[in-house]
Motif scaffolding. Sequence first.
Motif, PDB file in Angstrom:
ATOM      1  N   ASP A 238     -83.446  26.801  29.835  1.00  0.00           N
ATOM      2  CA  ASP A 238     -82.629  26.383  30.978  1.00  0.00           C
ATOM      3  C   ASP A 238     -81.244  25.923  30.538  1.00  0.00           C
ATOM      4  O   ASP A 238     -80.292  25.928  31.316  1.00  0.00           O
ATOM      5  N   LEU A 239     -81.117  25.555  29.271  1.00  0.00           N
ATOM      6  CA  LEU A 239     -79.820  25.134  28.747  1.00  0.00           C
ATOM      7  C   LEU A 239     -78.769  26.242  28.854  1.00  0.00           C
ATOM      8  O   LEU A 239     -77.567  25.966  28.904  1.00  0.00           O
ATOM      9  N   LYS A 240     -79.213  27.487  28.926  1.00  0.00           N
ATOM     10  CA  LYS A 240     -78.246  28.585  29.014  1.00  0.00           C
ATOM     11  C   LYS A 240     -77.430  28.517  30.304  1.00  0.00           C
ATOM     12  O   LYS A 240     -76.356  29.124  30.385  1.00  0.00           O
ATOM     13  N   ASN A 241     -77.914  27.765  31.306  1.00  0.00           N
ATOM     14  CA  ASN A 241     -77.137  27.580  32.528  1.00  0.00           C
ATOM     15  C   ASN A 241     -75.863  26.781  32.275  1.00  0.00           C
ATOM     16  O   ASN A 241     -74.943  26.790  33.106  1.00  0.00           O
ATOM     17  N   GLU A 242     -75.814  26.082  31.142  1.00  0.00           N
ATOM     18  CA  GLU A 242     -74.612  25.316  30.778  1.00  0.00           C
ATOM     19  C   GLU A 242     -73.702  26.112  29.844  1.00  0.00           C
ATOM     20  O   GLU A 242     -72.661  25.613  29.416  1.00  0.00           O
ATOM     21  N   ARG A 243     -74.085  27.354  29.546  1.00  0.00           N
ATOM     22  CA  ARG A 243     -73.371  28.134  28.530  1.00  0.00           C
ATOM     23  C   ARG A 243     -71.891  28.288  28.840  1.00  0.00           C
ATOM     24  O   ARG A 243     -71.035  28.160  27.957  1.00  0.00           O
ATOM     25  N   GLY A 244     -71.554  28.555  30.097  1.00  0.00           N
ATOM     26  CA  GLY A 244     -70.159  28.768  30.467  1.00  0.00           C
ATOM     27  C   GLY A 244     -69.301  27.539  30.339  1.00  0.00           C
ATOM     28  O   GLY A 244     -68.061  27.634  30.367  1.00  0.00           O
ATOM     29  N   TYR A 245     -69.946  26.382  30.188  1.00  0.00           N
ATOM     30  CA  TYR A 245     -69.202  25.124  30.082  1.00  0.00           C
ATOM     31  C   TYR A 245     -68.980  24.712  28.626  1.00  0.00           C
ATOM     32  O   TYR A 245     -68.282  23.748  28.345  1.00  0.00           O
ATOM     33  N   LEU A 246     -69.570  25.487  27.691  1.00  0.00           N
ATOM     34  CA  LEU A 246     -69.489  25.129  26.274  1.00  0.00           C
ATOM     35  C   LEU A 246     -68.405  25.933  25.571  1.00  0.00           C
ATOM     36  O   LEU A 246     -68.005  27.010  26.026  1.00  0.00           O
ATOM     37  N   ASP A 247     -67.958  25.409  24.414  1.00  0.00           N
ATOM     38  CA  ASP A 247     -66.993  26.165  23.626  1.00  0.00           C
ATOM     39  C   ASP A 247     -67.735  27.250  22.833  1.00  0.00           C
ATOM     40  O   ASP A 247     -68.961  27.320  22.820  1.00  0.00           O
ATOM     41  N   ALA A 248     -66.973  28.113  22.172  1.00  0.00           N
ATOM     42  CA  ALA A 248     -67.547  29.275  21.499  1.00  0.00           C
ATOM     43  C   ALA A 248     -68.563  28.875  20.432  1.00  0.00           C
ATOM     44  O   ALA A 248     -69.616  29.510  20.289  1.00  0.00           O
ATOM     45  N   GLU A 249     -68.249  27.839  19.661  1.00  0.00           N
ATOM     46  CA  GLU A 249     -69.152  27.409  18.587  1.00  0.00           C
ATOM     47  C   GLU A 249     -70.491  26.956  19.151  1.00  0.00           C
ATOM     48  O   GLU A 249     -71.561  27.327  18.640  1.00  0.00           O
ATOM     49  N   ASN A 250     -70.449  26.164  20.224  1.00  0.00           N
ATOM     50  CA  ASN A 250     -71.690  25.682  20.805  1.00  0.00           C
ATOM     51  C   ASN A 250     -72.444  26.779  21.547  1.00  0.00           C
ATOM     52  O   ASN A 250     -73.674  26.745  21.613  1.00  0.00           O
ATOM     53  N   ARG A 251     -71.730  27.743  22.089  1.00  0.00           N
ATOM     54  CA  ARG A 251     -72.422  28.878  22.712  1.00  0.00           C
ATOM     55  C   ARG A 251     -73.216  29.648  21.663  1.00  0.00           C
ATOM     56  O   ARG A 251     -74.338  30.104  21.923  1.00  0.00           O
ATOM     57  N   ALA A 252     -72.643  29.789  20.478  1.00  0.00           N
ATOM     58  CA  ALA A 252     -73.352  30.485  19.398  1.00  0.00           C
ATOM     59  C   ALA A 252     -74.597  29.709  18.978  1.00  0.00           C
ATOM     60  O   ALA A 252     -75.664  30.301  18.743  1.00  0.00           O
ATOM     61  N   ILE A 253     -74.476  28.379  18.868  1.00  0.00           N
ATOM     62  CA  ILE A 253     -75.634  27.546  18.523  1.00  0.00           C
ATOM     63  C   ILE A 253     -76.708  27.682  19.588  1.00  0.00           C
ATOM     64  O   ILE A 253     -77.901  27.833  19.287  1.00  0.00           O
ATOM     65  N   LEU A 254     -76.280  27.655  20.865  1.00  0.00           N
ATOM     66  CA  LEU A 254     -77.220  27.766  21.971  1.00  0.00           C
ATOM     67  C   LEU A 254     -77.971  29.091  21.919  1.00  0.00           C
ATOM     68  O   LEU A 254     -79.202  29.125  22.050  1.00  0.00           O
ATOM     69  N   ASP A 255     -77.242  30.171  21.728  1.00  0.00           N
ATOM     70  CA  ASP A 255     -77.877  31.494  21.719  1.00  0.00           C
ATOM     71  C   ASP A 255     -78.903  31.610  20.591  1.00  0.00           C
ATOM     72  O   ASP A 255     -80.007  32.144  20.783  1.00  0.00           O
ATOM     73  N   GLU A 256     -78.545  31.112  19.417  1.00  0.00           N
ATOM     74  CA  GLU A 256     -79.463  31.171  18.277  1.00  0.00           C
ATOM     75  C   GLU A 256     -80.677  30.275  18.509  1.00  0.00           C
ATOM     76  O   GLU A 256     -81.807  30.633  18.151  1.00  0.00           O
ATOM     77  N   ALA A 257     -80.441  29.114  19.139  1.00  0.00           N
ATOM     78  CA  ALA A 257     -81.536  28.187  19.407  1.00  0.00           C
ATOM     79  C   ALA A 257     -82.545  28.793  20.372  1.00  0.00           C
ATOM     80  O   ALA A 257     -83.764  28.669  20.182  1.00  0.00           O
ATOM     81  N   ILE A 258     -82.068  29.464  21.402  1.00  0.00           N
ATOM     82  CA  ILE A 258     -82.968  30.099  22.370  1.00  0.00           C
ATOM     83  C   ILE A 258     -83.776  31.207  21.710  1.00  0.00           C
ATOM     84  O   ILE A 258     -84.986  31.331  21.927  1.00  0.00           O
TER      85      ILE A 258
END
Length: 334
Positions: A161-181
């Motif tokens: 569900d954290l991916k719903n916040e993806r558009g609000y994150l910077d590029a570095e954190n989006r990469a961390i999020l994607d790898e974490a999922i």
Amino acid sequence: MTKEQIAKLHSEGEFPEQISRPDLVETHISWVFLCDQFVYKIKKPITYSFLDFSTLEKRKYYCEKEIELNRRLTSNMYLDVQPIREISGRFYIGNQNGEIIDYAVRMRKLDSSRQMDVLLMKNKVIDSDIRDLAKKIATFHKNTGVIYKKDVLQIRDEFNDLKNERGYLDAENRAILDEAIESSDAFIEKHKDLFALRLKKGFYRDCHGDLHTRNIFLLPDPQPFDCIEFNDEYRQIDVLNEVAFLCMDLDAFGKPELADLFFRYYSNFFPAITSNADWKLFLYYKSYRANIRAKVNSLRARSTDNHAARESALAEVNKYLSMVAGYQKMLLPV
């Protein structure tokens, strides 16, 4: 209530037994008024993927449920539900005449200097505090309801569900999020039988659901408060998931030794790990809980108009996403 009505209640509203103007604290799902003797918590009229406070009836229901559930772990703290009324454009909490426009949970105000997060920042949490808290939580887990029917793999959707916040994150954190999922999906697929086995063994219980240090008063009898009332699925969880949240929070405070101490004491009272695979699951739950804290802080950042508050929340997002990545690296085979 609306944000404008809350502001008016804060500036000129009437509270029972109140002498001075209350302090107002805003979270991503509620407004909390800190008065002289009591605390009043009002739920925001919002809907997220994980809660629905959209109607007056639903907010009243969840206020009542909040009191019922939190009385399991607290003593004389959660008192009642108070109506909020409007009379000639002014707002009142209590049983005066007038139209009921909302409801508030009334709690007895405790000493904020005894909140666990405050004590941690002052290095005033001692071994006996950890022991007493571990015993309180373990005793609660032993006696609360056992859950035998649950979609144990729903945690995949909760993590993602954290991916719903993806558009609000910077590029570095989006990469961390994607790898974490991606890593979370792989872990769950590999260990789905373990989740099912722990359900069968009775480790899923009707827990607190939000057990972190800001939600604990370290009194002679520890008082964990503010459990999850708005979503049964978030509260009816593996006990290992529950204690992982507190241990992750202690890690976040830079106190891993207290996290280890808590878990040792807890395990003495209620052994929740029976295999090496359970240890990996505990670590996964830590990453899941850091994920939840990242999401909560992202929601908080998006919901505030205060620049300083938004930057502070975003800094917390960065911290917790880094913790997610760190825990998941520890899960990788050596």
